[in-house]
Design an enzyme around this catalytic site. Structure first.
Site, short mmCIF file in Angstrom:
data_model
loop_
_atom_site.label_atom_id
_atom_site.label_comp_id
_atom_site.label_asym_id
_atom_site.label_seq_id
_atom_site.Cartn_x
_atom_site.Cartn_y
_atom_site.Cartn_z
N LEU A 111 54.20 48.59 64.09
CA LEU A 111 54.00 48.42 65.54
C LEU A 111 54.95 49.31 66.32
O LEU A 111 56.06 49.59 65.89
CB LEU A 111 54.20 46.95 65.95
CG LEU A 111 55.58 46.31 65.86
CD1 LEU A 111 56.47 46.66 67.04
CD2 LEU A 111 55.42 44.81 65.79
N ALA B 251 56.13 58.08 57.59
CA ALA B 251 55.30 58.05 58.80
C ALA B 251 56.18 58.27 60.03
O ALA B 251 55.86 59.09 60.90
CB ALA B 251 54.57 56.71 58.91
N ASN B 252 57.31 57.59 60.08
CA ASN B 252 58.18 57.75 61.25
C ASN B 252 58.79 59.14 61.32
O ASN B 252 58.92 59.73 62.39
CB ASN B 252 59.27 56.68 61.25
CG ASN B 252 58.76 55.38 61.84
OD1 ASN B 252 57.69 55.35 62.44
ND2 ASN B 252 59.50 54.31 61.67
N ALA B 253 59.16 59.68 60.15
CA ALA B 253 59.74 61.03 60.14
C ALA B 253 58.72 62.05 60.62
O ALA B 253 59.04 62.95 61.40
CB ALA B 253 60.23 61.37 58.73
N GLY C 12 63.49 58.20 71.14
CA GLY C 12 64.51 57.17 70.99
C GLY C 12 63.90 56.01 70.23
O GLY C 12 62.93 56.19 69.50
N CYS D 274 63.79 53.08 65.39
CA CYS D 274 63.34 53.52 64.07
C CYS D 274 63.55 54.99 63.74
O CYS D 274 64.05 55.32 62.67
CB CYS D 274 61.86 53.20 63.90
SG CYS D 274 61.56 51.47 63.61
N PHE E 86 63.83 53.34 76.23
CA PHE E 86 63.55 54.56 75.45
C PHE E 86 62.12 55.05 75.63
O PHE E 86 61.80 56.19 75.31
CB PHE E 86 63.90 54.37 73.97
CG PHE E 86 62.90 53.61 73.14
CD1 PHE E 86 62.93 52.23 73.07
CD2 PHE E 86 61.92 54.28 72.41
CE1 PHE E 86 62.01 51.53 72.31
CE2 PHE E 86 61.00 53.60 71.63
CZ PHE E 86 61.05 52.22 71.59
N ARG F 15 67.60 50.85 72.69
CA ARG F 15 68.23 51.42 71.49
C ARG F 15 67.87 52.90 71.33
O ARG F 15 66.70 53.26 71.36
CB ARG F 15 67.83 50.62 70.25
CG ARG F 15 68.54 49.27 70.18
CD ARG F 15 68.09 48.45 69.00
NE ARG F 15 66.71 48.02 69.13
CZ ARG F 15 66.07 47.29 68.21
NH1 ARG F 15 66.70 46.93 67.11
NH2 ARG F 15 64.82 46.91 68.41
N ARG G 207 59.72 63.64 82.16
CA ARG G 207 58.57 63.09 81.43
C ARG G 207 57.26 63.71 81.89
O ARG G 207 56.19 63.28 81.45
CB ARG G 207 58.50 61.57 81.63
CG ARG G 207 59.62 60.80 80.97
CD ARG G 207 59.36 60.58 79.49
NE ARG G 207 60.41 59.76 78.90
CZ ARG G 207 60.37 59.34 77.64
NH1 ARG G 207 59.37 59.64 76.86
NH2 ARG G 207 61.35 58.62 77.16
C1 UDX Z 1 57.95 53.87 66.13
C2 UDX Z 1 56.65 54.04 65.33
O1 UDX Z 1 55.64 54.60 66.19
C3 UDX Z 1 56.21 52.72 64.75
O2 UDX Z 1 55.06 52.91 63.94
C4 UDX Z 1 57.34 52.15 63.93
O3 UDX Z 1 56.99 50.90 63.40
C5 UDX Z 1 58.62 52.03 64.74
O4 UDX Z 1 58.94 53.29 65.31
P1 UDX Z 1 58.59 52.98 68.55
O5 UDX Z 1 59.98 53.40 68.21
O6 UDX Z 1 58.39 51.62 69.13
O7 UDX Z 1 57.68 53.04 67.25
O8 UDX Z 1 57.98 54.00 69.62
P2 UDX Z 1 57.02 55.28 69.59
O9 UDX Z 1 55.86 55.03 70.45
O10 UDX Z 1 56.74 55.76 68.22
O11 UDX Z 1 57.92 56.35 70.36
C6 UDX Z 1 59.15 56.83 69.81
C7 UDX Z 1 59.83 57.80 70.75
O12 UDX Z 1 59.13 59.05 70.79
C8 UDX Z 1 59.91 57.32 72.20
O13 UDX Z 1 61.20 57.59 72.70
C9 UDX Z 1 58.86 58.12 72.92
O14 UDX Z 1 59.15 58.32 74.28
C10 UDX Z 1 58.92 59.43 72.13
N1 UDX Z 1 57.64 60.18 72.21
C11 UDX Z 1 56.51 59.68 71.65
C12 UDX Z 1 57.61 61.41 72.87
O15 UDX Z 1 58.64 61.88 73.39
N2 UDX Z 1 56.43 62.11 72.91
C13 UDX Z 1 55.29 61.63 72.35
O16 UDX Z 1 54.26 62.33 72.43
C14 UDX Z 1 55.32 60.38 71.70
P1 ADP Z 2 64.08 44.61 65.21
O1 ADP Z 2 63.77 45.66 66.23
O2 ADP Z 2 64.06 45.15 63.80
O3 ADP Z 2 63.25 43.38 65.36
P2 ADP Z 2 66.31 43.20 66.48
O4 ADP Z 2 67.75 43.62 66.56
O5 ADP Z 2 65.52 43.15 67.73
O6 ADP Z 2 65.63 44.20 65.41
O7 ADP Z 2 66.20 41.78 65.78
C1 ADP Z 2 66.82 41.42 64.60
C2 ADP Z 2 67.31 39.97 64.73
O8 ADP Z 2 67.73 39.51 63.44
C3 ADP Z 2 68.49 39.75 65.67
O9 ADP Z 2 68.12 38.84 66.69
C4 ADP Z 2 69.60 39.15 64.76
O10 ADP Z 2 70.35 38.15 65.41
C5 ADP Z 2 68.77 38.55 63.63
N1 ADP Z 2 69.51 38.36 62.36
C6 ADP Z 2 70.27 39.27 61.71
N2 ADP Z 2 70.75 38.74 60.56
C7 ADP Z 2 70.29 37.48 60.48
C8 ADP Z 2 70.43 36.41 59.51
N3 ADP Z 2 71.12 36.57 58.39
N4 ADP Z 2 69.80 35.22 59.77
C9 ADP Z 2 69.07 35.06 60.91
N5 ADP Z 2 68.90 36.02 61.83
C10 ADP Z 2 69.49 37.21 61.63
#
Ligand code: UDX
Ligand code: ADP
Length: 477
Positions: free
Chosen positions: A172, A228-230, A278, A281, A343, A351, A449
């Protein structure tokens, strides 16, 4: 179909755990779904009557929570009981990049995965299927397995305890999470045990067609997520590198993106130039890839992927340099308005937001920032900028140099420049002619943007700079 799976639990109530479990609860009414977290405040927010106070902002999430919470979806801090009553436990905790020790700056810190595995080992009863959902480095399943197996050996009190481990990476994207979960391009399930794989397949089959569910081994599943992310991040870095060339040559970046994207072998997604990628991931996953390549002595492969990160950082520094240059080489004590800190649009997540680096650079140059973001709180902004204190000087205080604004007018008042850093749709509606009257002259808009339509104020005295176009108005459509 339930396969004896009646209760599932998810450790981690964050951006992945919360939305994912909300969709599962909505699509599988026969399941009891419990989301647990160590963080009491977070769980309280998930349980808040006021649905605008949920800890995660995602379009469509509020409705799901309204429909399922208290019926078959529960948010709790009682980790012990939730694990004990669950047939399947998802691990969805954060895996930040290690700051110190072996692999610092590259490897993921698995301490939260480890502590989750230890909780499962301790509290599980009977057979439990453990599903790793967090974005994790390849071979993490082995860590989880080792912890679970060693607990089995010592658990004479409860001899019937047993585990299988599956990898089910989350694809997602934030901002479109609910739609991505409801209509996934594919669901990937890695593991050894056919019965456990099928138990998870049967959950997804409630709303995902079977041909979209890929069953594979655990390592391929983990590596597919990183790859996929890379690849996606690489496309953003590629188009951003070309944006700089467009600014120099007068080529039109949006036309270039369109023409390149219409080649069906390339495709149109992830070709939008901007301030850099940003999110939680991309950077972390590429660093993981770099780290694992180095471990296997594949230094060329490591360097190749590292360049994707370098261009990303370079793009942000490049933008800052342009801004400072346009403002007569100095931004000291100048008021700069920042539109958007998340981001990307439709999320409250900051993040690794490109805004962090760009704002840090400007603050180090002495600028005073006023920030508007419809979903991000000041607390998260000041947290993201906390490392700055050391970089500027001991007496630097974020509160004295950064403030939030609740309106575009307040943000524009007396500003020398306004930067668009997130593509929130409401920024497209801004009445720039009105805004420009409030700004100090000469005033600059930096559209990082490429979202504003300059035809509306071509005749105004605003100076515009756009990503991939520069400031030559003749180049702008
Ligand atoms: C990403 C992956 O898409 C998703 O599959 C994975 O599970 C988690 O990491 P996410 O980080 O939520 O998801 O956002 P994404 O829509 O992928 O965008 C990542 C970054 O790239 C954003 O900062 C976005 O602004 C930037 N981006 C994306 C661009 O600058 N240009 C684009 O054309 C697309
Ligand atoms: P993501 O984007 O991967 O969902 P988040 O930082 O938003 O990452 O969420 C991860 C959550 O996991 C945080 O709310 C954190 O408090 C929780 N967490 C981390 N370690 C544990 C643990 N051992 N038991 C329960 N919750 C945890």
């Amino acid at each position: 179909m339930s396969d004896g799976i009646k209760t599932i639990c998810c450790i981690g109530a964050g951006y992945v755990g919360g939305p994912t479990m909300a969709v599962i609860a909505d699509k599988c009414k026969y399941l009891k779904v419990i989301v647990v977290d160590l963080n009491k405040d977070k769980i309280n927010s998930w349980n808040n009557e006021d649905l605008t106070k949920l800890p995660v902002y995602e379009p469509g999430l509020k409705d799901l929570i309204k429909r399922c919470r208290g019926k078959n979806l529960f948010f709790s801090t009682n980790i012990q009981q939730s694990i004990a009553e669950s047939d399947m436990v998802f691990i969805s905790v954060n895996t930040p990049t290690k700051q110190t020790g072996l692999g610092a700056g590259e490897a993921s810190d698995l301490k939260f995965i480890e502590s989750s595995a230890r909780s499962i080992a301790e509290f599980a009863i009977g057979h439990t299927i453990v599903v790793e959902k967090s974005t994790i480095p390849v071979k993490t399943a082995e860590v989880i397995k080792t912890i679970l197996i060693s607990s089995q050996k010592g658990s004479e009190k409860i001899p019937e305890k047993s585990f299988t481990v599956l990898s089910n990476p989350e694809f997602l994207a934030e901002g479109t999470a609910i739609d991505d979960l409801i209509n996934p391009s594919r669901v990937l399930i890695g593991g050894e045990s056919k019965t456990s794989i099928n138990a998870l397949v049967n959950i997804y089959k409630n709303w995902v067609s079977e041909e979209k569910i890929i069953k594979t081994n655990i390592w391929s599943s983990e590596l597919s997520k990183l790859t996929a992310n890379a690849f996606l991040a690489q496309r953003v870095s590629s188009i951003n590198s070309i944006s700089a060339l467009c600014e120099k040559t007068g080529a039109d970046i949006s036309e270039v993106s369109k023409a390149v994207g219409m080649d069906y072998r390339i495709g149109r997604h992830f070709l939008k130039a901007g301030p850099g990628f940003g999110g939680s991931c991309f950077k972390k996953d590429i660093l993981n890839l770099v780290y694992i390549c180095k471990l296997y002595d594949l230094n060329e492969v490591a360097n190749y992927w590292n360049e994707v990160l370098k261009i990303n950082h370079w793009q942000q520094n490049r933008l800052t340099n342009i801004i400072v240059k346009k403002l007569f080489g100095t931004v000291t004590n100048k008021k700069i308005g920042i539109l958007g800190f998340a981001f990307k649009a439709n999320t409250n997540d900051t993040r690794e937001s490109p805004a962090i680096n760009i704002c840090s650079n400007l603050l180090m140059e002495g600028a005073k920032l006023t920030i508007y973001d419809p979903k991000v709180k000041f607390k998260d902004i000041s947290n993201s900028l906390k490392n700055l204190k050391n970089a500027v000087n001991d007496s630097f205080k974020i509160e004295e140099n950064v403030c939030m604004s609740s309106s575009f007018e307040q943000l524009a008042n007396g500003s020398d420049a306004i930067l668009i850093l997130t593509e929130w749709v409401e920024f497209k509606e801004i009445e720039w002619l009105k805004i420009s009257k409030l700004m100090r002259k000469p005033s600059w808009i930096f559209d990082c943007r490429d979202i504003i339509d300059i035809n509306h104020f071509r005749e105004s005295d605003l100076n515009i700079w756009k990503i991939g176009f520069g400031s030559n108005m003749d180049n702008l459509k």
